[in-house]
Design a protein around this motif. Structure first.
Motif, PDB file in Angstrom:
ATOM      1  N   UNK A 142       7.661  -6.648  -8.825  1.00  0.00           N
ATOM      2  CA  UNK A 142       7.448  -5.899 -10.073  1.00  0.00           C
ATOM      3  C   UNK A 142       7.156  -4.427  -9.796  1.00  0.00           C
ATOM      4  N   UNK A 143       6.243  -4.156  -8.859  1.00  0.00           N
ATOM      5  CA  UNK A 143       5.864  -2.754  -8.630  1.00  0.00           C
ATOM      6  C   UNK A 143       6.987  -1.997  -7.911  1.00  0.00           C
ATOM      7  N   UNK A 144       7.733  -2.689  -7.055  1.00  0.00           N
ATOM      8  CA  UNK A 144       8.873  -2.023  -6.413  1.00  0.00           C
ATOM      9  C   UNK A 144       9.929  -1.678  -7.482  1.00  0.00           C
ATOM     10  N   UNK A 145      10.142  -2.599  -8.425  1.00  0.00           N
ATOM     11  CA  UNK A 145      11.080  -2.330  -9.507  1.00  0.00           C
ATOM     12  C   UNK A 145      10.642  -1.148 -10.355  1.00  0.00           C
ATOM     13  N   UNK A 146       9.329  -1.041 -10.588  1.00  0.00           N
ATOM     14  CA  UNK A 146       8.816   0.102 -11.380  1.00  0.00           C
ATOM     15  C   UNK A 146       9.118   1.420 -10.674  1.00  0.00           C
ATOM     16  N   UNK A 147       8.871   1.435  -9.363  1.00  0.00           N
ATOM     17  CA  UNK A 147       9.064   2.669  -8.600  1.00  0.00           C
ATOM     18  C   UNK A 147      10.550   3.060  -8.592  1.00  0.00           C
ATOM     19  N   UNK A 148      11.413   2.054  -8.398  1.00  0.00           N
ATOM     20  CA  UNK A 148      12.858   2.345  -8.400  1.00  0.00           C
ATOM     21  C   UNK A 148      13.289   2.842  -9.763  1.00  0.00           C
ATOM     22  N   UNK A 149      12.737   2.193 -10.820  1.00  0.00           N
ATOM     23  CA  UNK A 149      13.087   2.603 -12.163  1.00  0.00           C
ATOM     24  C   UNK A 149      12.606   4.016 -12.486  1.00  0.00           C
ATOM     25  N   UNK A 150      11.440   4.363 -11.930  1.00  0.00           N
ATOM     26  CA  UNK A 150      10.889   5.692 -12.180  1.00  0.00           C
ATOM     27  C   UNK A 150      11.641   6.760 -11.412  1.00  0.00           C
ATOM     28  N   UNK A 151      12.347   6.303 -10.334  1.00  0.00           N
ATOM     29  CA  UNK A 151      13.084   7.283  -9.543  1.00  0.00           C
ATOM     30  C   UNK A 151      14.341   7.738 -10.240  1.00  0.00           C
ATOM     31  N   UNK A 162      -1.442   4.278 -11.344  1.00  0.00           N
ATOM     32  CA  UNK A 162      -2.367   3.332 -11.986  1.00  0.00           C
ATOM     33  C   UNK A 162      -1.624   2.161 -12.637  1.00  0.00           C
ATOM     34  N   UNK A 163      -0.429   2.421 -13.146  1.00  0.00           N
ATOM     35  CA  UNK A 163       0.366   1.318 -13.695  1.00  0.00           C
ATOM     36  C   UNK A 163       0.727   0.292 -12.617  1.00  0.00           C
ATOM     37  N   UNK A 164       1.033   0.791 -11.412  1.00  0.00           N
ATOM     38  CA  UNK A 164       1.342  -0.109 -10.295  1.00  0.00           C
ATOM     39  C   UNK A 164       0.126  -0.957  -9.943  1.00  0.00           C
ATOM     40  N   UNK A 165      -1.043  -0.330  -9.906  1.00  0.00           N
ATOM     41  CA  UNK A 165      -2.262  -1.063  -9.558  1.00  0.00           C
ATOM     42  C   UNK A 165      -2.583  -2.103 -10.632  1.00  0.00           C
ATOM     43  N   UNK A 166      -2.423  -1.715 -11.898  1.00  0.00           N
ATOM     44  CA  UNK A 166      -2.707  -2.676 -12.970  1.00  0.00           C
ATOM     45  C   UNK A 166      -1.724  -3.853 -12.935  1.00  0.00           C
ATOM     46  N   UNK A 167      -0.465  -3.588 -12.638  1.00  0.00           N
ATOM     47  CA  UNK A 167       0.499  -4.685 -12.493  1.00  0.00           C
ATOM     48  C   UNK A 167       0.057  -5.641 -11.382  1.00  0.00           C
ATOM     49  N   UNK A 168      -0.350  -5.043 -10.263  1.00  0.00           N
ATOM     50  CA  UNK A 168      -0.790  -5.849  -9.117  1.00  0.00           C
ATOM     51  C   UNK A 168      -1.987  -6.719  -9.484  1.00  0.00           C
ATOM     52  N   UNK A 169      -2.984  -6.122 -10.113  1.00  0.00           N
ATOM     53  CA  UNK A 169      -4.211  -6.853 -10.461  1.00  0.00           C
ATOM     54  C   UNK A 169      -3.928  -7.940 -11.490  1.00  0.00           C
ATOM     55  N   UNK A 170      -3.195  -7.594 -12.540  1.00  0.00           N
ATOM     56  CA  UNK A 170      -2.968  -8.549 -13.621  1.00  0.00           C
ATOM     57  C   UNK A 170      -2.118  -9.731 -13.175  1.00  0.00           C
ATOM     58  N   UNK A 171      -1.075  -9.465 -12.399  1.00  0.00           N
ATOM     59  CA  UNK A 171      -0.182 -10.557 -11.986  1.00  0.00           C
ATOM     60  C   UNK A 171      -0.835 -11.397 -10.894  1.00  0.00           C
ATOM     61  N   UNK A 217       0.837  -1.209   0.000  1.00  0.00           N
ATOM     62  CA  UNK A 217       0.000   0.000   0.000  1.00  0.00           C
ATOM     63  C   UNK A 217       0.869   1.255   0.000  1.00  0.00           C
ATOM     64  N   UNK A 218       2.000   1.179   0.705  1.00  0.00           N
ATOM     65  CA  UNK A 218       2.913   2.321   0.707  1.00  0.00           C
ATOM     66  C   UNK A 218       3.492   2.586  -0.665  1.00  0.00           C
ATOM     67  N   UNK A 219       3.809   1.506  -1.405  1.00  0.00           N
ATOM     68  CA  UNK A 219       4.329   1.669  -2.762  1.00  0.00           C
ATOM     69  C   UNK A 219       3.267   2.281  -3.670  1.00  0.00           C
ATOM     70  N   UNK A 220       2.002   1.827  -3.527  1.00  0.00           N
ATOM     71  CA  UNK A 220       0.922   2.428  -4.317  1.00  0.00           C
ATOM     72  C   UNK A 220       0.828   3.936  -4.038  1.00  0.00           C
ATOM     73  N   UNK A 221       0.819   4.273  -2.746  1.00  0.00           N
ATOM     74  CA  UNK A 221       0.688   5.686  -2.370  1.00  0.00           C
ATOM     75  C   UNK A 221       1.859   6.510  -2.927  1.00  0.00           C
ATOM     76  N   UNK A 222       3.059   5.969  -2.811  1.00  0.00           N
ATOM     77  CA  UNK A 222       4.225   6.687  -3.321  1.00  0.00           C
ATOM     78  C   UNK A 222       4.132   6.861  -4.831  1.00  0.00           C
ATOM     79  N   UNK A 223       3.654   5.823  -5.517  1.00  0.00           N
ATOM     80  CA  UNK A 223       3.518   5.921  -6.970  1.00  0.00           C
ATOM     81  C   UNK A 223       2.587   7.043  -7.387  1.00  0.00           C
ATOM     82  N   UNK A 224       1.467   7.182  -6.664  1.00  0.00           N
ATOM     83  CA  UNK A 224       0.519   8.258  -7.011  1.00  0.00           C
ATOM     84  C   UNK A 224       1.084   9.630  -6.684  1.00  0.00           C
TER      85      UNK A 224
END
Length: 396
Positions: free
Chosen positions: A387-396, A280-289, A265-272
């Motif tokens: 996956x979502x942690x990697x996205x956030x790190x990559x976006x940073x 939304x990309x983080x949420x879609x990754x979570x739902x799809x996987x 949930x913290x990663x979702x919040x940080x992403x937004x």
């Protein structure tokens, strides 16, 4: 013991000679005979006793309660045991537990009480699981699952172990990497438990001469517990209560799921906070996987198409709530969509001995849906989390 006599009869669960020995010992038993027994104790718990004496018991199983109370794994393990025993019967023409059936039948014919002195199989299995580390527990579970589906012949080595040991230990040790971890809950603890139950029954029932029909693997242990000064000094009720207690999960495993949820949930919040698109990309990754892998598990279990859809929708949400699992939701959905018939329950014991039968029978298929959808969601949680942690790190 306090003026009473307990005769321990060590039997082999797959031996016709053991059945004959039981019948010989009980042939003269009866009230007022002067030489007979006034009670018969057997190495059974109430649930195994019912399974042995009431073949239609499975027909009355409340599957909704099994799913809701998350007893699917215990029921599946019990079916694995039944399937293994059926393989014995089919291969050697020997019905495991024949000596216990004979003891019960003769006791009833002579009006003798039957004392059930073994620990509940569900408690034994849960304590056995608690005695294993998570990796060994996974090995045991995967071995049990493979064993449930196996059509391999039972080896002569296994037969010899059954003649000398205990049916539960031999069955489940077959699937464990280290039998030593299983010995304590499956053998030693049950030796103590059965000795305490015998002492408890002697005190409560006033029996003077009891025949205890036990597996040969328990004979020495129970005898020691019945005569050892330390064991005799202990209160049998306290011993039974302690051995009936299922150890709670360690504090780490109670807290860890909430830590994972908080982190996700913290990663979702940080992403937004970074951008709406990233959030939304983080949420879609979570739902799809997460949803996709749980749905895949349900599909592998041949679940109803709507159950597969339920798994996809439920898993991303249940993974964020450690109090409810995807298997509970998908298992309940499968039950409502494909309610098992009386015939499914009646054929369950035979169906679980074959690979095709597990998928064909609606009862066992519900168990598979629960297990495989839960497994898919669990794997999905960690893959999606990385996956979502990697996205956030990559976006940073």
């Amino acid at each position: 013991m306090h003026g009473a006599e307990i005769q321990l009869l060590g039997t082999a669960h797959v031996s016709r000679a053991s059945e004959a020995q039981v019948r010989k010992l009980l042939a003269g038993a009866g009230a007022g005979s002067g030489v007979g027994f006034d009670a018969v104790a057997v190495e059974l718990c109430p649930s195994r006793f019912e399974s042995l004496t009431d073949p239609d018991r499975l027909n009355r199983m409340d599957l909704f309660a099994v799913v809701r109370e998350q007893r699917v794994y215990v029921v599946s393990a019990s079916l694995a045991l039944a399937a293994y025993q059926q393989r014995l019967a089919d291969q050697f023409g020997i019905e495991p537990g024949a000596e216990q059936r004979a003891a019960i039948q003769l006791a009833h014919e002579r009006g003798l009480p039957v004392l059930l002195v073994d620990r509940d199989i569900g408690v034994t299995l849960r304590r056995a699981a608690a005695n294993l580390g998570w990796w060994k527990r996974l090995n045991l579970f995967s071995g049990l699952l493979a064993g449930m589906l196996s059509r391999e012949s039972v080896s002569e080595e296994e037969i010899e172990r059954l003649k000398q040991g205990d049916v539960l230990e031999t069955t489940f040790a077959e699937f464990a990497a280290d039998r030593a971890d299983l010995f304590e809950p499956l053998i030693t603890e049950r030796d103590r438990y059965m000795a305490a139950r015998l002492r408890q029954e002697l005190a409560a029932g006033g029996h003077q001469r009891v025949l205890a029909v036990l597996g040969a693997g328990h004979l020495a242990g129970v005898a020691e517990q019945l005569t050892a000064p330390g064991a005799l000094a202990a209160d049998p009720a306290e011993t039974i209560a302690a051995l009936d207690r299922v150890p709670p999960p360690s504090r780490f495993w109670r807290v860890f799921p909430w830590v994972v949820v908080t982190a996700i949930l913290g990663v979702f919040a940080y992403g937004f906070t970074r951008s709406q698109e990233l959030g939304w990309n983080l949420i879609w990754d979570w739902v799809l996987i997460n949803g996709g892998l749980s749905a895949l598990g349900a599909a592998v279990a041949a679940a109803h198409p709507l159950t597969v859809l339920v798994a996809f929708c439920a898993a991303p949400l249940t993974s964020l709530n450690p109090t409810i699992g995807a298997g509970m939701v998908t298992g309940a959905a499968e039950l409502m969509l494909r309610r098992p018939s009386v015939g499914d329950f009646g054929a369950l014991r035979d169906d679980v001995t074959t690979l095709r039968g597990w998928w064909r029978n609606r009862v066992s298929r519900v168990l598979l849906v629960f297990i495989l959808a839960s497994l898919g969601s669990a794997v999905g949680t960690y893959i999606a989390g990385f996956r979502i942690v990697g996205r956030v790190i990559g976006a940073g």
